[in-house]
Motif scaffolding. Structure first.
Motif, PDB file in Angstrom:
ATOM      1  N   TYR A 106       0.817  -1.207   0.000  1.00 54.34           N
ATOM      2  CA  TYR A 106       0.000   0.000   0.000  1.00 54.34           C
ATOM      3  C   TYR A 106       0.855   1.262   0.000  1.00 54.34           C
ATOM      4  CZ  TYR A 106      -3.416   3.476   1.506  1.00 54.34           C
ATOM      5  OH  TYR A 106      -4.201   4.591   1.605  1.00 54.34           O
ATOM      6  N   THR A 107       1.985   1.224   0.699  1.00 54.27           N
ATOM      7  CA  THR A 107       2.855   2.405   0.809  1.00 54.27           C
ATOM      8  C   THR A 107       3.935   2.437  -0.267  1.00 54.27           C
ATOM      9  OG1 THR A 107       4.370   1.305   2.332  1.00 54.27           O
ATOM     10  CG2 THR A 107       2.523   2.529   3.313  1.00 54.27           C
ATOM     11  N   ASN A 108       3.837   1.562  -1.252  1.00 58.75           N
ATOM     12  CA  ASN A 108       4.850   1.482  -2.320  1.00 58.75           C
ATOM     13  C   ASN A 108       6.255   1.280  -1.764  1.00 58.75           C
ATOM     14  OD1 ASN A 108       3.050   1.784  -4.534  1.00 58.75           O
ATOM     15  ND2 ASN A 108       2.923   3.959  -4.039  1.00 58.75           N
ATOM     16  N   ARG A 109       6.362   0.428  -0.748  1.00 60.92           N
ATOM     17  CA  ARG A 109       7.639   0.046  -0.131  1.00 60.92           C
ATOM     18  C   ARG A 109       8.340   1.193   0.585  1.00 60.92           C
ATOM     19  NH1 ARG A 109      10.696  -3.794  -4.403  1.00 60.92           N
ATOM     20  NH2 ARG A 109      12.409  -2.688  -3.419  1.00 60.92           N
ATOM     21  N   ASP A 110       7.618   2.212   0.976  1.00 59.12           N
ATOM     22  CA  ASP A 110       8.215   3.328   1.715  1.00 59.12           C
ATOM     23  C   ASP A 110       8.438   2.885   3.166  1.00 59.12           C
ATOM     24  OD1 ASP A 110       7.851   5.675   3.678  1.00 59.12           O
ATOM     25  OD2 ASP A 110       8.238   6.684   1.771  1.00 59.12           O
ATOM     26  N   PRO A 111       9.699   2.802   3.617  1.00 58.91           N
ATOM     27  CA  PRO A 111       9.971   2.298   4.966  1.00 58.91           C
ATOM     28  C   PRO A 111       9.297   3.087   6.083  1.00 58.91           C
ATOM     29  CG  PRO A 111      11.979   2.344   3.700  1.00 58.91           C
ATOM     30  CD  PRO A 111      10.928   3.060   2.883  1.00 58.91           C
ATOM     31  N   ALA A 112       9.422   4.400   6.069  1.00 59.42           N
ATOM     32  CA  ALA A 112       8.857   5.211   7.153  1.00 59.42           C
ATOM     33  C   ALA A 112       7.343   5.068   7.211  1.00 59.42           C
ATOM     34  CB  ALA A 112       9.262   6.673   6.989  1.00 59.42           C
ATOM     35  N   ARG A 113       6.676   5.219   6.075  1.00 56.02           N
ATOM     36  CA  ARG A 113       5.210   5.088   6.053  1.00 56.02           C
ATOM     37  C   ARG A 113       4.769   3.691   6.449  1.00 56.02           C
ATOM     38  NH1 ARG A 113       2.546   6.236   0.919  1.00 56.02           N
ATOM     39  NH2 ARG A 113       0.669   6.194   2.176  1.00 56.02           N
ATOM     40  N   SER A 114       5.489   2.679   5.994  1.00 51.61           N
ATOM     41  CA  SER A 114       5.123   1.296   6.319  1.00 51.61           C
ATOM     42  C   SER A 114       5.199   1.041   7.817  1.00 51.61           C
ATOM     43  CB  SER A 114       6.051   0.314   5.596  1.00 51.61           C
ATOM     44  OG  SER A 114       5.913   0.410   4.210  1.00 51.61           O
ATOM     45  N   ILE A 115       6.286   1.455   8.441  1.00 53.69           N
ATOM     46  CA  ILE A 115       6.466   1.216   9.873  1.00 53.69           C
ATOM     47  C   ILE A 115       5.453   2.014  10.683  1.00 53.69           C
ATOM     48  CG2 ILE A 115       8.053   1.521  11.822  1.00 53.69           C
ATOM     49  CD1 ILE A 115      10.317   0.903   9.767  1.00 53.69           C
ATOM     50  N   ILE A 116       5.232   3.262  10.315  1.00 52.30           N
ATOM     51  CA  ILE A 116       4.268   4.091  11.040  1.00 52.30           C
ATOM     52  C   ILE A 116       2.864   3.504  10.927  1.00 52.30           C
ATOM     53  CG2 ILE A 116       3.129   6.345  11.066  1.00 52.30           C
ATOM     54  CD1 ILE A 116       5.949   7.508  10.380  1.00 52.30           C
ATOM     55  N   MET A 117       2.485   3.061   9.746  1.00 55.39           N
ATOM     56  CA  MET A 117       1.165   2.439   9.595  1.00 55.39           C
ATOM     57  C   MET A 117       1.066   1.171  10.429  1.00 55.39           C
ATOM     58  SD  MET A 117       0.032   2.951   5.640  1.00 55.39           S
ATOM     59  CE  MET A 117      -1.552   2.177   5.930  1.00 55.39           C
ATOM     60  N   ALA A 118       2.104   0.346  10.404  1.00 56.72           N
ATOM     61  CA  ALA A 118       2.084  -0.898  11.171  1.00 56.72           C
ATOM     62  C   ALA A 118       2.013  -0.621  12.672  1.00 56.72           C
ATOM     63  CB  ALA A 118       3.312  -1.735  10.844  1.00 56.72           C
ATOM     64  N   ALA A 119       2.730   0.401  13.128  1.00 56.02           N
ATOM     65  CA  ALA A 119       2.745   0.727  14.547  1.00 56.02           C
ATOM     66  C   ALA A 119       1.442   1.354  15.026  1.00 56.02           C
ATOM     67  CB  ALA A 119       3.906   1.681  14.846  1.00 56.02           C
TER      68      ALA A 119
ATOM     69  N   CYS B 204       5.254  -5.816  17.499  1.00 56.56           N
ATOM     70  CA  CYS B 204       5.739  -6.951  16.695  1.00 56.56           C
ATOM     71  C   CYS B 204       5.452  -6.741  15.210  1.00 56.56           C
ATOM     72  CB  CYS B 204       5.092  -8.250  17.169  1.00 56.56           C
ATOM     73  SG  CYS B 204       5.573  -8.720  18.832  1.00 56.56           S
ATOM     74  N   VAL B 205       4.271  -6.245  14.904  1.00 52.07           N
ATOM     75  CA  VAL B 205       3.898  -6.004  13.505  1.00 52.07           C
ATOM     76  C   VAL B 205       4.826  -4.954  12.900  1.00 52.07           C
ATOM     77  CG1 VAL B 205       2.058  -5.189  11.969  1.00 52.07           C
ATOM     78  CG2 VAL B 205       1.496  -6.666  13.904  1.00 52.07           C
ATOM     79  N   ALA B 206       5.087  -3.883  13.636  1.00 53.79           N
ATOM     80  CA  ALA B 206       5.966  -2.822  13.136  1.00 53.79           C
ATOM     81  C   ALA B 206       7.394  -3.329  12.957  1.00 53.79           C
ATOM     82  CB  ALA B 206       5.937  -1.628  14.078  1.00 53.79           C
ATOM     83  N   MET B 207       7.871  -4.177  13.884  1.00 51.37           N
ATOM     84  CA  MET B 207       9.228  -4.709  13.775  1.00 51.37           C
ATOM     85  C   MET B 207       9.368  -5.593  12.539  1.00 51.37           C
ATOM     86  SD  MET B 207      11.267  -7.639  14.237  1.00 51.37           S
ATOM     87  CE  MET B 207      10.094  -8.710  14.998  1.00 51.37           C
TER      88      MET B 207
END
Length: 89
Positions: free
Chosen positions: A6-19, A38-41
């Protein structure tokens, strides 16, 4: 994986969404927070493997390196580079 896609592999957006993953009702009222650490990690590990260290915000990298040095007494960046060399030559 859905967040990363969904975030087009953007690390910051991916981790923030997961967290910030949570369960809400039909009116968007919070019902329960999920086990987000755990999901964010796992999300961070996967998106990091896909993109490399350079894709993360530099301050995140520096904070992780200094926190690991302070708390655990080792340089996580050096350990990762040595692991890479051992596996890939």
């Amino acid at each position: 994986m859905a967040i990363i896609r969904y975030t087009n592999r953007d690390p910051a957006r991916s981790i923030i969404m997961a967290a910030n993953h949570r369960i809400v009702d039909a009116n968007e009222n919070l019902i329960q927070l999920r086990d987000v650490d755990c999901v964010a990690m796992v999300t961070g590990a996967i998106v990091g493997a896909m993109n490399g260290l350079h894709a993360f915000p530099p301050e995140w990298v520096e904070n992780a390196i200094s926190a690991n040095r302070r708390v655990y007494g080792f340089n996580i960046e050096q350990n990762a580079r040595e692991f890479y060399r051992a596996v890939y030559g």
